[in-house]
Motif scaffolding. Structure first.
Motif, PDB file in Angstrom:
ATOM      1  N   THR A   2       3.122   0.281   3.160  1.00 56.81           N
ATOM      2  CA  THR A   2       2.472  -0.462   4.116  1.00 56.81           C
ATOM      3  C   THR A   2       2.418  -1.922   3.480  1.00 56.81           C
ATOM      4  O   THR A   2       2.038  -2.048   2.328  1.00 56.81           O
ATOM      5  CB  THR A   2       1.067  -0.143   4.795  1.00 56.81           C
ATOM      6  OG1 THR A   2       1.424   1.195   5.509  1.00 56.81           O
ATOM      7  CG2 THR A   2       0.489  -1.277   5.506  1.00 56.81           C
ATOM      8  N   GLN A  35      -3.173  -0.098  -4.103  1.00 58.42           N
ATOM      9  CA  GLN A  35      -2.516  -0.961  -3.546  1.00 58.42           C
ATOM     10  C   GLN A  35      -1.916  -1.992  -4.768  1.00 58.42           C
ATOM     11  O   GLN A  35      -2.498  -2.035  -5.694  1.00 58.42           O
ATOM     12  CB  GLN A  35      -3.206  -1.945  -2.428  1.00 58.42           C
ATOM     13  CG  GLN A  35      -4.415  -2.600  -3.183  1.00 58.42           C
ATOM     14  CD  GLN A  35      -5.685  -2.134  -3.152  1.00 58.42           C
ATOM     15  OE1 GLN A  35      -5.600  -0.788  -3.273  1.00 58.42           O
ATOM     16  NE2 GLN A  35      -6.933  -2.867  -3.161  1.00 58.42           N
ATOM     17  N   PHE A  38       0.857  -1.132   0.045  1.00 59.61           N
ATOM     18  CA  PHE A  38      -0.060   0.073  -0.052  1.00 59.61           C
ATOM     19  C   PHE A  38       0.880   1.159  -0.112  1.00 59.61           C
ATOM     20  O   PHE A  38       1.821   1.251   0.872  1.00 59.61           O
ATOM     21  CB  PHE A  38      -0.640   0.262   1.114  1.00 59.61           C
ATOM     22  CG  PHE A  38      -1.859  -0.838   1.253  1.00 59.61           C
ATOM     23  CD1 PHE A  38      -3.463  -0.522   1.296  1.00 59.61           C
ATOM     24  CD2 PHE A  38      -1.739  -2.214   1.753  1.00 59.61           C
ATOM     25  CE1 PHE A  38      -4.341  -1.550   1.219  1.00 59.61           C
ATOM     26  CE2 PHE A  38      -2.826  -3.180   1.643  1.00 59.61           C
ATOM     27  CZ  PHE A  38      -3.815  -2.578   1.504  1.00 59.61           C
ATOM     28  N   LEU A  40      -1.890  -0.447   9.389  1.00 60.28           N
ATOM     29  CA  LEU A  40      -2.943  -0.777   8.647  1.00 60.28           C
ATOM     30  C   LEU A  40      -4.217  -1.091   9.402  1.00 60.28           C
ATOM     31  O   LEU A  40      -4.242  -1.842  10.389  1.00 60.28           O
ATOM     32  CB  LEU A  40      -2.788  -2.089   7.793  1.00 60.28           C
ATOM     33  CG  LEU A  40      -3.767  -2.439   6.500  1.00 60.28           C
ATOM     34  CD1 LEU A  40      -3.597  -1.569   5.382  1.00 60.28           C
ATOM     35  CD2 LEU A  40      -3.453  -3.753   6.004  1.00 60.28           C
ATOM     36  N   ALA A  99      -4.492   2.065   4.468  1.00 59.62           N
ATOM     37  CA  ALA A  99      -2.875   2.470   5.039  1.00 59.62           C
ATOM     38  C   ALA A  99      -2.887   3.501   5.872  1.00 59.62           C
ATOM     39  O   ALA A  99      -3.366   4.697   5.490  1.00 59.62           O
ATOM     40  CB  ALA A  99      -2.298   2.510   3.697  1.00 59.62           C
TER      41      ALA A  99
END
Length: 189
Positions: free
Chosen positions: A142, A174, A82, A106, A135
């Protein structure tokens, strides 16, 4: 059957039905995997084991029952990265499995609760269970490593299914890096 996620401290003698291993590499950014995935036993930062019995004790980060698809299954190991501000809109996956956060923070919004995960935390998501992930970091990436038991029909395909058609037009920031889908054939379960 059970799926467990274990770290390097795990030393129990078990006979897994299937094992996926993940070892961290050098971080070269969100566009590349953070680690290397492999099958079988051996040293790794994380191992995901499918076993006939539940595991517990030193090195076991989590263990949950999994229902294996009747028409066959595969073990999928992948990573999800992310970028800052990325959101995985409410979705489901066709397979159950463990996730382990290897970088960042997260927020996981599941059907009945919301939890903030930090680096080193693990969580289990049952198949077809709606979840949204946000995130929370202000800089950096992340990332989590995920291992799922998936139906054979999903080998090589995405298991991600949005819950609301209106979310299809929202940005998807993502990035998923698939390490492998491994078809598992087991005699006499």
């Amino acid at each position: 059957m059970f799926m467990s996620v274990v770290n390097r401290d795990f030393r129990q003698a078990v006979e897994p039905v299937a094992t996926a291993r993940w070892t961290k590499n050098v971080d070269t950014g969100c566009d590349a995997p953070l680690g290397h995935g492999d099958l079988g036993n051996g040293e790794a930062d994380l191992c995901f084991l499918v076993t006939r019995n539940a595991l517990s004790g030193t090195g076991v980060l989590g263990c949950d029952p999994v229902v294996l698809p009747l028409d066959g299954w595969a073990l999928r190991l992948d990573e999800v990265a992310f970028t800052v501000g990325a959101v995985a809109h409410r979705h489901t996956h066709s397979g159950s499995g463990w996730r382990h956060l290897v970088a960042g923070t997260l927020r996981i919004e599941a059907e009945h609760d919301t939890t903030v995960m930090s680096t080193g935390d693990s969580w289990f998501e049952p198949a077809q269970s709606p979840v949204r992930a946000v995130a929370l970091q202000e800089r950096g990436d992340t990332r989590f490593v995920r291992c799922m038991v998936i139906p054979l029909a999903d080998v090589g395909q995405s298991t991600f299914k949005l819950q609301s058609p209106k979310d299809a037009d929202l940005p998807r920031l993502q990035i998923t890096h698939r390490h492998f889908d491994h078809v598992v054939q087991v005699d006499a379960l």
